[in-house]
Design an enzyme around this catalytic site. Structure first.
Site, PDB file in Angstrom:
ATOM      1  N   TRP A 344       0.841  -1.212   0.000  1.00  0.00           N
ATOM      2  CA  TRP A 344       0.000   0.000   0.000  1.00  0.00           C
ATOM      3  C   TRP A 344       0.869   1.251   0.000  1.00  0.00           C
ATOM      4  O   TRP A 344       0.400   2.345  -0.286  1.00  0.00           O
ATOM      5  CB  TRP A 344      -0.942  -0.003   1.219  1.00  0.00           C
ATOM      6  CG  TRP A 344      -0.225   0.175   2.537  1.00  0.00           C
ATOM      7  CD1 TRP A 344       0.768  -0.630   3.013  1.00  0.00           C
ATOM      8  CD2 TRP A 344      -0.405   1.210   3.494  1.00  0.00           C
ATOM      9  NE1 TRP A 344       1.208  -0.160   4.229  1.00  0.00           N
ATOM     10  CE2 TRP A 344       0.505   0.972   4.556  1.00  0.00           C
ATOM     11  CE3 TRP A 344      -1.247   2.312   3.594  1.00  0.00           C
ATOM     12  CZ2 TRP A 344       0.610   1.780   5.679  1.00  0.00           C
ATOM     13  CZ3 TRP A 344      -1.150   3.122   4.720  1.00  0.00           C
ATOM     14  CH2 TRP A 344      -0.231   2.864   5.733  1.00  0.00           C
ATOM     15  N   ASP A 345       2.153   1.078   0.273  1.00  0.00           N
ATOM     16  CA  ASP A 345       3.111   2.187   0.265  1.00  0.00           C
ATOM     17  C   ASP A 345       3.030   2.956  -1.053  1.00  0.00           C
ATOM     18  O   ASP A 345       3.213   4.168  -1.091  1.00  0.00           O
ATOM     19  CB  ASP A 345       4.553   1.673   0.384  1.00  0.00           C
ATOM     20  CG  ASP A 345       4.779   0.698   1.529  1.00  0.00           C
ATOM     21  OD1 ASP A 345       3.814   0.081   1.974  1.00  0.00           O
ATOM     22  OD2 ASP A 345       5.942   0.549   1.942  1.00  0.00           O
ATOM     23  N   GLU A 472       0.499  -2.272  12.653  1.00  0.00           N
ATOM     24  CA  GLU A 472       0.438  -3.739  12.625  1.00  0.00           C
ATOM     25  C   GLU A 472       0.664  -4.389  13.985  1.00  0.00           C
ATOM     26  O   GLU A 472       0.770  -5.608  14.079  1.00  0.00           O
ATOM     27  CB  GLU A 472       1.456  -4.263  11.611  1.00  0.00           C
ATOM     28  CG  GLU A 472       1.109  -3.858  10.186  1.00  0.00           C
ATOM     29  CD  GLU A 472       2.172  -4.242   9.166  1.00  0.00           C
ATOM     30  OE1 GLU A 472       3.334  -4.426   9.573  1.00  0.00           O
ATOM     31  OE2 GLU A 472       1.841  -4.344   7.975  1.00  0.00           O
ATOM     32  N   LYS A 578       3.156   0.365  16.144  1.00  0.00           N
ATOM     33  CA  LYS A 578       4.288   0.157  15.241  1.00  0.00           C
ATOM     34  C   LYS A 578       4.537   1.414  14.406  1.00  0.00           C
ATOM     35  O   LYS A 578       5.653   1.798  14.119  1.00  0.00           O
ATOM     36  CB  LYS A 578       4.001  -1.024  14.312  1.00  0.00           C
ATOM     37  CG  LYS A 578       5.122  -1.298  13.336  1.00  0.00           C
ATOM     38  CD  LYS A 578       4.845  -2.498  12.447  1.00  0.00           C
ATOM     39  CE  LYS A 578       6.012  -2.728  11.509  1.00  0.00           C
ATOM     40  NZ  LYS A 578       5.788  -3.770  10.528  1.00  0.00           N
ATOM     41  N   GLN A 579       3.440   2.055  13.968  1.00  0.00           N
ATOM     42  CA  GLN A 579       3.542   3.192  13.053  1.00  0.00           C
ATOM     43  C   GLN A 579       2.249   3.991  13.140  1.00  0.00           C
ATOM     44  O   GLN A 579       1.251   3.499  13.652  1.00  0.00           O
ATOM     45  CB  GLN A 579       3.778   2.697  11.635  1.00  0.00           C
ATOM     46  CG  GLN A 579       2.674   1.843  11.061  1.00  0.00           C
ATOM     47  CD  GLN A 579       3.171   0.954   9.920  1.00  0.00           C
ATOM     48  OE1 GLN A 579       3.729  -0.104  10.154  1.00  0.00           O
ATOM     49  NE2 GLN A 579       2.958   1.391   8.698  1.00  0.00           N
TER      50      GLN A 579
HETATM   51  C1  BGC Z   1       4.984  -1.753   7.391  1.00  0.00           C
HETATM   52  C2  BGC Z   1       3.940  -1.763   6.302  1.00  0.00           C
HETATM   53  C3  BGC Z   1       4.615  -1.522   4.981  1.00  0.00           C
HETATM   54  C4  BGC Z   1       5.733  -2.530   4.765  1.00  0.00           C
HETATM   55  C5  BGC Z   1       6.533  -2.232   3.511  1.00  0.00           C
HETATM   56  C6  BGC Z   1       6.008  -2.817   7.088  1.00  0.00           C
HETATM   57  O1  BGC Z   1       6.987  -2.819   8.075  1.00  0.00           O
HETATM   58  O2  BGC Z   1       4.392  -2.013   8.634  1.00  0.00           O
HETATM   59  O3  BGC Z   1       2.989  -0.749   6.532  1.00  0.00           O
HETATM   60  O4  BGC Z   1       3.681  -1.625   3.961  1.00  0.00           O
HETATM   61  O5  BGC Z   1       6.624  -2.504   5.845  1.00  0.00           O
HETATM   62  O6  BGC Z   1       7.137  -0.990   3.572  1.00  0.00           O
END
Ligand code: BGC
Length: 744
Positions: A344-345, A472, A578-579
């Site tokens: 989704w990035d 996550e 996490k983010q």
């Molecule tokens: C993140 C995801 C991201 C992926 C790729 C993961 O660590 O939590 O949101 O899409 O890395 O960058």
């Protein structure tokens, strides 16, 4: 935030330099010195043999193999097949012998080692002396002719006289490390040309090369096609060896091997008629144009200057929209981790970079989703839902995620596709795209969410149950505020688009079942967005406020990544993030929220966010800027721009964080520049960190270059064409060639 920098590379505004070679950083350097051109990429491993620790990675965007994902039992809806981008051939394969001894930096004593990546030119050079010979290596992967990769070795006698033997060629034997095997079968290997095929996907790569020096002989070894050159050097003399490698990938398995080889030979003959310097000049010209159009200049902070240029450089290397069937892998073409997958990035983090620099690339990113709609429709059926359910990670449009918690529950990925349509159309006004492609994506994703959600028996709220938000660290939660808000907005946008199309182009309206539009409207209105009016806090998901608290500052920086040190399910039992999740929502839909809401939520969630994802710090920097927390804004920005140069996450050896590079670009433009693009016209609220003397950036706005320059307490906006309205702080100005100056 518990992250520490590793200072290894030299700081320079345009170059990444390495003075002296330290083998413990060999893989980190290989990632940093990676080159690529969207079509293919090569890590910065040495041309010649190196028997030390190395990942000789060469990748073609979208050339993959697959493997089954196994479970102890069949569970309907879980992905059962994983595609991964594989390590391809080493086109720069070289062996060098002096006095019968083979050059190998793990074994030979060399002096004055120096390596640099010149980002202005897109060229990597390396220099050292050995046995009274100075060796200079240069390489580039052409940005103007995608099959061309070039190598130059300059041999300068520092007293040496005699013959130097070079064996050079293409080598299809490298191991794909993640799977510990090689995936290539040799089909053809004759007279300096080789063609190999992947074992199960049947994709092919043809490689042939030409040099400025006549080969003494061509010869073949298994999966290698080679040539031997003997170069005699007199005392004080200098000789140059240049080699052009033509690398052609064919993903269409319906074309016969014979035809592919014949076509490749014809193409190669034409491409080899052009010499090294001509390709080099065109390649440098490409980069000059890129920098001219979108450079970011930071005065008074060389580290961030270098960092942000490194990010821009790598984004262009990974993707510039030449081929609509390709996308941006989270690690681009620089390593095997994340398997070349698109996340989704692309829609959330990368799209703005391309929207404001390279609209064709932005459109292609979304077209990639349109072109893989069939797979998303199929996946929705497997999930007992309707419409289109997009994969968490993919190469060919199918779900490749082997961890079902992510693959099945991160449904925000599908919302990001609709969001991308909205964001792109809002800013680029591309109605042709909207009516012909975007509308279908909106309808199919709305249809999916309408069937994926449900109503609360308690109060009749509509919501999305059993999900994982962008954060996550919380799994199988109900009513993730970010996801619900995204979906609500996209339901409403879909309805607006259909209304517009009824007037503009009714014949193009995608098929809609009776009652569907009313259903989406009702569900949008009833969508639960957990919010506390008194504290102004959005609750990340139902029950989040009840989770036990943990002080993220007590976690030691050497206990990362968390997944390796904490029992998997223990992550889900506390309130650590996490983010950004809620904070991301406040950024994406900036106009919908008040500054008080932003402040309350940033302060609350900032204290709980561990930033395990490299995508995370820049969003906090952007929001810290908006609420006036300039100290934190600056602190977070450096993690974004230098995440790989300073190896903050201790995983640069695996490859570069390409999608975080887009976040770093946003960090300047949306963060310090204060740009927001969620309204009909662009808006800016620039600020100047006290550590900088000034900065400027350029973006492409409605086909014209907008330059924003901040110095002292003044911001200047100039557009190189007819004036356009732009909101700066609270006023709308007509910005044109003569420029507008405002106090900050
Ligand atoms: C993140 C995801 C991201 C992926 C790729 C993961 O660590 O939590 O949101 O899409 O890395 O960058």
């Amino acid at each position: 935030m518990a992250k520490e920098a590793v200072k290894y590379f030299g700081v320079d505004p345009w170059k990444i330099t390495e003075t002296g070679f330290e083998s413990k950083y060999s893989r980190v350097s290989e990632s940093i010195f990676s080159l690529g051109n969207e079509y293919m990429g090569t890590r910065g491993f040495f041309d010649e043999v190196y028997s030390g620790d190395s990942l000789k990675g060469n990748y073609f965007n979208g050339v993959w193999e697959d493997k089954p994902i196994t479970y102890f039992e069949h569970f309907k809806g879980l992905s059962e097949r994983c595609c991964f981008m594989i390590n391809a051939h080493n086109w720069i394969y070289t062996r060098i012998f002096v006095d019968g001894e083979e050059l190998d930096l793990a074994k030979c004593e060399v002096s004055d080692f120096y390596r640099e990546l010149d980002m202005k030119k897109g060229i990597v050079t390396r220099k050292f002396s050995w046995k009274n010979v100075e060796f200079t290596f240069e390489r580039f992967i052409s940005m103007t002719e995608r099959c061309v990769a070039a190598q130059k070795i300059t041999l300068k006698s520092l007293g040496f006289k005699g013959d130097i033997k070079i064996i050079a060629g293409s080598d299809f034997t490298p191991i794909h490390e993640e799977e510990n095997r090689n995936f290539w079968n040799e089909i053809y290997n004759e007279n300096g040309a080789i063609m190999c095929k992947t074992q199960s996907s049947g994709q092919r790569v043809y490689c042939e090369f030409g040099a400025n020096i006549k080969a003494d002989r061509y010869f073949a070894e298994e999966k290698k096609c080679l040539a031997e050159y003997n170069i005699s050097l007199c005392e004080g003399e200098q000789k140059i060896f240049e080699r052009i490698s033509i690398n052609i990938a064919e993903k269409d398995t319906s074309i016969s091997d014979e035809k592919f080889i014949a076509d490749s030979k014809e193409k190669t003959e034409k491409l080899l008629a052009t010499d090294y310097d001509t390709y080099r000049e065109a390649h440098i010209g490409f980069w000059a144009d890129v920098w001219n159009k979108l450079d970011i200049v930071i005065e008074g902070d060389e580290e961030n200057q270098q960092g942000v240029r490194f990010c821009i450089f790598n984004l262009h290397q990974t993707y510039h929209g030449e081929d609509g069937s390709l996308n941006v892998g989270a690690k681009g073409l620089t390593g095997e981790k994340y398997s070349g997958w698109t996340f989704w990035d692309s829609e959330t983090y990368c799209l703005p970079f391309y929207m404001f620099n390279n609209p064709q690339a932005a459109k292609n990113l979304i077209m990639y989703r349109y072109n893989t709609l069939a797979q998303a429709l199929e996946r929705a059926k497997e999930q007992d839902t309707k419409g289109a359910c997009y994969p968490m990670v993919t190469i060919d449009g199918t779900e490749s995620c082997g961890v079902w918690q992510h693959g099945n529950l991160e449904i925000h990925v599908t919302a990001a596709i609709a969001y991308a349509v909205w964001h792109y159309v809002t800013n680029l006004k591309d109605k042709d795209f909207l009516y012909n492609y975007g509308a279908r994506l909106l309808v199919e994703t709305s249809r999916y969410f309408a069937s994926r959600g449900g109503f609360s028996p308690k109060n009749g709220d509509f919501g999305l149950y059993g999900v994982m938000g962008p954060d996550e660290f919380h799994m199988m939660v109900n009513n993730n505020a970010y996801t619900n808000y995204m979906v609500k907005k996209m339901f409403l946008y879909t309805l607006d688009v259909i209304e517009e199309m009824k007037k503009e182009c009714p014949e193009l309206i995608p098929e809609i079942e009776s009652g569907e539009l009313e259903d989406w409207k009702y569900k949008a209105d009833k969508m639960r967005i957990p919010y506390d009016e008194e504290t102004k806090l959005f609750e990340q998901h139902d029950g989040y406020f009840d989770l036990p608290h943990i002080d993220v500052n007590t976690i030691s920086p050497d206990r990362v990544p968390i997944y390796r040190y904490w029992a998997y399910d223990s992550i889900f039992r506390v309130n650590m993030l996490k983010q950004p999740d809620v904070v991301l929502m406040l950024f994406f839909f900036s106009n919908d929220f008040t500054i008080e809401q932003k402040k309350a939520n940033y302060d609350y969630y900032e204290a709980r966010c561990f930033h395990e994802s490299s995508l995370s710090p820049s969003i906090h920097s952007i929001m810290a800027n908006e609420i006036g927390n300039f100290e934190q804004a600056y602190e977070y920005a450096k993690y974004a721009s230098r995440i790989d140069l300073d190896d903050y996450n201790r995983n640069t050896h695996q490859g570069l964080h390409i999608t975080s590079a887009a976040a770093a670009w946003m960090n300047i433009v949306y963060g310090f520049g204060g740009m927001r693009s969620d309204d009909e016209i662009l808006s800016f609220k620039p600020s100047l960190p006290k550590q900088w003397k000034g900065y400027s950036f350029k973006i492409l706005y409605r086909g014209k270059i907008l330059t924003v320059a901040i110095k002292g307490n003044e911001a200047t906006f100039t557009l190189d064409g007819e004036a356009e309205p732009i909101r700066i702080f609270n006023n709308i100005y007509n910005v044109g060639k003569e420029g507008v100056k405002v106090e900050i």
